[in-house]
Design a protein around this motif. Sequence first.
Motif, PDB file in Angstrom:
ATOM      1  N   ILE A  17       0.751  -1.307  -0.072  1.00  6.11           N
ATOM      2  CA  ILE A  17       0.013  -0.133   0.030  1.00  6.11           C
ATOM      3  C   ILE A  17       0.816   1.373  -0.074  1.00  6.11           C
ATOM      4  N   PRO A  18       0.592   2.276  -0.433  1.00  7.33           N
ATOM      5  CA  PRO A  18       1.238   3.517  -0.477  1.00  7.33           C
ATOM      6  C   PRO A  18       1.054   4.305   0.906  1.00  7.33           C
ATOM      7  N   ALA A  19       2.328   4.529   1.393  1.00  6.59           N
ATOM      8  CA  ALA A  19       2.411   5.438   2.743  1.00  6.59           C
ATOM      9  C   ALA A  19       2.877   6.701   2.380  1.00  6.59           C
ATOM     10  N   GLY A  20       2.146   7.519   3.160  1.00  3.23           N
ATOM     11  CA  GLY A  20       2.552   9.023   3.099  1.00  3.23           C
ATOM     12  C   GLY A  20       3.504   9.360   4.263  1.00  3.23           C
ATOM     13  N   ARG A  21       3.421   8.774   5.205  1.00  7.99           N
ATOM     14  CA  ARG A  21       3.970   8.936   6.294  1.00  7.99           C
ATOM     15  C   ARG A  21       5.338   7.951   6.786  1.00  7.99           C
ATOM     16  N   ILE A  58      12.531  11.161  13.345  1.00  7.51           N
ATOM     17  CA  ILE A  58      11.783  12.305  12.794  1.00  7.51           C
ATOM     18  C   ILE A  58      10.408  11.461  12.254  1.00  7.51           C
ATOM     19  N   ASP A  59       9.313  11.805  12.433  1.00  5.03           N
ATOM     20  CA  ASP A  59       8.360  11.094  12.155  1.00  5.03           C
ATOM     21  C   ASP A  59       7.261  12.359  11.450  1.00  5.03           C
ATOM     22  N   GLY A  60       7.176  11.984  10.149  1.00  9.07           N
ATOM     23  CA  GLY A  60       6.191  12.871   9.227  1.00  9.07           C
ATOM     24  C   GLY A  60       5.969  12.801   7.814  1.00  9.07           C
ATOM     25  N   ILE A 114       4.962  12.871  -1.058  1.00 10.48           N
ATOM     26  CA  ILE A 114       5.572  11.945  -1.677  1.00 10.48           C
ATOM     27  C   ILE A 114       5.049  10.544  -0.885  1.00 10.48           C
ATOM     28  N   THR A 115       4.698   9.698  -1.735  1.00  7.99           N
ATOM     29  CA  THR A 115       4.240   8.402  -1.048  1.00  7.99           C
ATOM     30  C   THR A 115       5.318   7.151  -1.390  1.00  7.99           C
ATOM     31  N   PHE A 116       5.313   6.280  -0.396  1.00 10.63           N
ATOM     32  CA  PHE A 116       6.413   5.173  -0.410  1.00 10.63           C
ATOM     33  C   PHE A 116       5.581   3.828  -0.263  1.00 10.63           C
ATOM     34  N   PRO A 117       5.989   2.979  -1.007  1.00  9.12           N
ATOM     35  CA  PRO A 117       5.254   1.662  -1.026  1.00  9.12           C
ATOM     36  C   PRO A 117       5.632   0.812   0.369  1.00  9.12           C
TER      37      PRO A 117
END
Length: 229
Positions: free
Chosen positions: A69-73, A96-98, A108-111
């Motif tokens: 799934i794409p994750a934005g965080r 750092i969380d964000g 930007i999203t990451f799988p």
Amino acid sequence: MRIGNVEVGETYTANIPQRLPAEMRDRPVTTPAEWQADMQLHLARGRRITVTVTGYGDEPGTVAVSREIPAGRVGLRLTAEQAAALGLAEGQEYEIDGTVTDGTGRVITFPTTVTHTIPARWLRPRGERLELDPDTVRLHRAEVCRAADGMTPQEIDQAIAEALETVHRVQGMALDDPDADRSVLTAEADYQEWLRISRRAEASNLTAYDPRNDPDAVEYPPLIRFRER
């Protein structure tokens, strides 16, 4: 599918029911990864999702599956030098969380991969197509008949072109999203009914279509009724 027909490492389509079983809804969540997986399964209710079987579950008749799934965080753990540059106290780790954004502010999203344990009966071969039940087909035909009420042949031809465009669009979506399979079938049902109405209008040399004078027109009580003019 039966548990004996499921192969580890293979990709399937999982039909997620609208109401999850109580053991899934009520199970305790102890880690952030479990919370994320439960949330993603909740969001998938009533949909068809693509999963890969990674093993068998602890309970009989269940399988362990994973999906991307794409994750934005994201989380970024700081090195000691980075922490020192930010003036943070020594002797502990920082993260750092964000979100990550580009120069335009777009996120930007990451799988990322989530895992679920689900009943094997939810799985279907990827190439399997859904079938619409007769009531659903009847409802869509009735909606098209109502929409066509009073249309000229030229307007019906335009509606056919738009319906065909919708079919092509959702067929493209279904290549990547199995949840769009149902949309393909309903779009095709709409398109076929527009074609039938066009043939009816042409054969009867109608200036405007009237479903009340069409013996093959469909009503769907109590939702759709063709009122007398």
